[in-house]
Design a protein around this motif. Structure first.
Motif, PDB file in Angstrom:
ATOM      1  N   CYS A 193       5.081  -1.602  12.535  1.00 37.24           N
ATOM      2  CA  CYS A 193       3.870  -1.573  11.710  1.00 37.24           C
ATOM      3  C   CYS A 193       3.492  -2.967  11.225  1.00 37.24           C
ATOM      4  O   CYS A 193       2.862  -3.127  10.183  1.00 37.24           O
ATOM      5  N   ARG A 194       3.900  -3.963  11.997  1.00 36.19           N
ATOM      6  CA  ARG A 194       3.640  -5.331  11.563  1.00 36.19           C
ATOM      7  C   ARG A 194       2.170  -5.708  11.664  1.00 36.19           C
ATOM      8  O   ARG A 194       1.696  -6.583  10.954  1.00 36.19           O
TER       9      ARG A 194
ATOM     10  N   ASP B 181       1.606   0.208   7.130  1.00 33.25           N
ATOM     11  CA  ASP B 181       2.425   1.269   6.542  1.00 33.25           C
ATOM     12  C   ASP B 181       1.538   2.287   5.838  1.00 33.25           C
ATOM     13  O   ASP B 181       0.421   1.981   5.391  1.00 33.25           O
TER      14      ASP B 181
ATOM     15  N   ARG C 167       0.390  -5.355   7.579  1.00 32.97           N
ATOM     16  CA  ARG C 167       1.228  -4.202   7.883  1.00 32.97           C
ATOM     17  C   ARG C 167       0.414  -2.916   7.777  1.00 32.97           C
ATOM     18  O   ARG C 167      -0.501  -2.800   6.972  1.00 32.97           O
TER      19      ARG C 167
ATOM     20  N   CYS D 117       6.513   3.358   7.579  1.00 32.63           N
ATOM     21  CA  CYS D 117       5.935   3.188   8.901  1.00 32.63           C
ATOM     22  C   CYS D 117       5.947   4.535   9.623  1.00 32.63           C
ATOM     23  O   CYS D 117       6.997   5.166   9.769  1.00 32.63           O
TER      24      CYS D 117
END
Length: 273
Positions: A165-166, A153, A151, A158
């Motif tokens: 934001c994966r 972040d 992610r 995010c």
């Protein structure tokens, strides 16, 4: 600038015993500066001594000051000895005692898992069926997650406009990951940092193995139900793989060690798991 072992050399009124060693220009300048200052001080002390030759107390002070200067000379020249000792501990020994354990932690898991999956193709190779699932999976460029998705972040939030934001994972074939990890692990097994990788026995064995399996990969892509040539290349690859495993301090393929699966993440230990 080389002196023979324990050769007395005079600089002015000072006699210094050198061991055989090479000195850089900067070190030579520093040493000559120390010798110059020492001789100046000794000359000043000699003048003072001639003026006060009748005084036994001054003579004793003269000797004391010379003793102190001798100690200062030892302290001034000791960094050069320490520097040379420190540099001598690098090179081949650095690779032998530092690089190899780190490489084992990084690549042992990946290499062992690749060997496990390579051996799992054996029964299908005997059947000469290049369409078998295990064979196709080993060479599938989307078969293995090499780098998991992370992610993106920022402080837990995010910041992207699409709120996605994966992150993305990186995938490749087990074969390509095996080539990379085998080469990097083999390159760490060196006793001479000046030797190029291609001259290392471990890298030579790895490249010989790569050559055989690259031929297998080309035949596998043809997806033949009956391929009598590929099993012979597979058998040759197994023989070379055994040589490589021995060079990198891993068990042989017939030891039963590779019957299980292995964690491909960076290990906490350089020991075989």
């Amino acid at each position: 600038f080389i002196h023979n072992n324990l050769t007395p050399t005079r600089f002015g009124s000072s006699t210094i015993f050198f061991q055989r060693r090479s000195i850089t220009v900067m070190q030579l300048k520093s040493l000559l500066t120390v010798f110059f200052l020492t001789n100046c001080c000794c000359s000043a002390f000699n003048i003072d001594h001639n003026r006060n030759a009748a005084s036994s107390n001054n003579i004793q002070q003269q000797q004391d000051r010379r003793n102190v200067l001798g100690q200062m000379m030892v302290v001034a020249t000791s960094p050069f000895l320490l520097t040379e000792s420190a540099s001598a501990s690098g090179g081949a020994t650095a690779g032998r005692y530092t690089t190899i354990p780190i490489a084992k932690r990084r690549y042992y898991g990946r290499v062992q898992q690749a060997v496990h999956e390579f051996l799992m193709m054996g029964p299908d190779m005997v059947q000469q069926d290049m369409t078998a699932a295990k064979i196709q999976y080993f060479f599938d460029p989307e078969g293995v997650v090499v780098v998991p998705a992370k992610r993106k972040d920022v402080n837990g939030q995010c910041t992207k406009k699409d709120n996605d934001c994966r992150g993305k994972e990186i995938r490749d074939s087990r074969w390509n990951d095996m080539k990379a990890s085998m080469y990097l692990l083999g390159n760490a097994f060196r006793t001479d940092q000046q030797k190029p990788p291609d001259r290392l026995p471990t890298v030579k064995a790895a490249k010989a193995f790569f050559k055989e399996v690259d031929l297998i990969e080309k035949n596998v892509k043809k997806k033949k139900k009956k391929d009598s040539d590929t099993p012979a290349a597979y058998a040759n690859a197994l023989d070379i793989l055994d040589v490589y495993l021995d060079l990198v301090e891993l068990p042989p393929i017939n030891s039963g060690h590779y019957d299980k699966e292995f964690d491909t993440l960076v290990g906490e230990s350089a020991r075989i798991t």
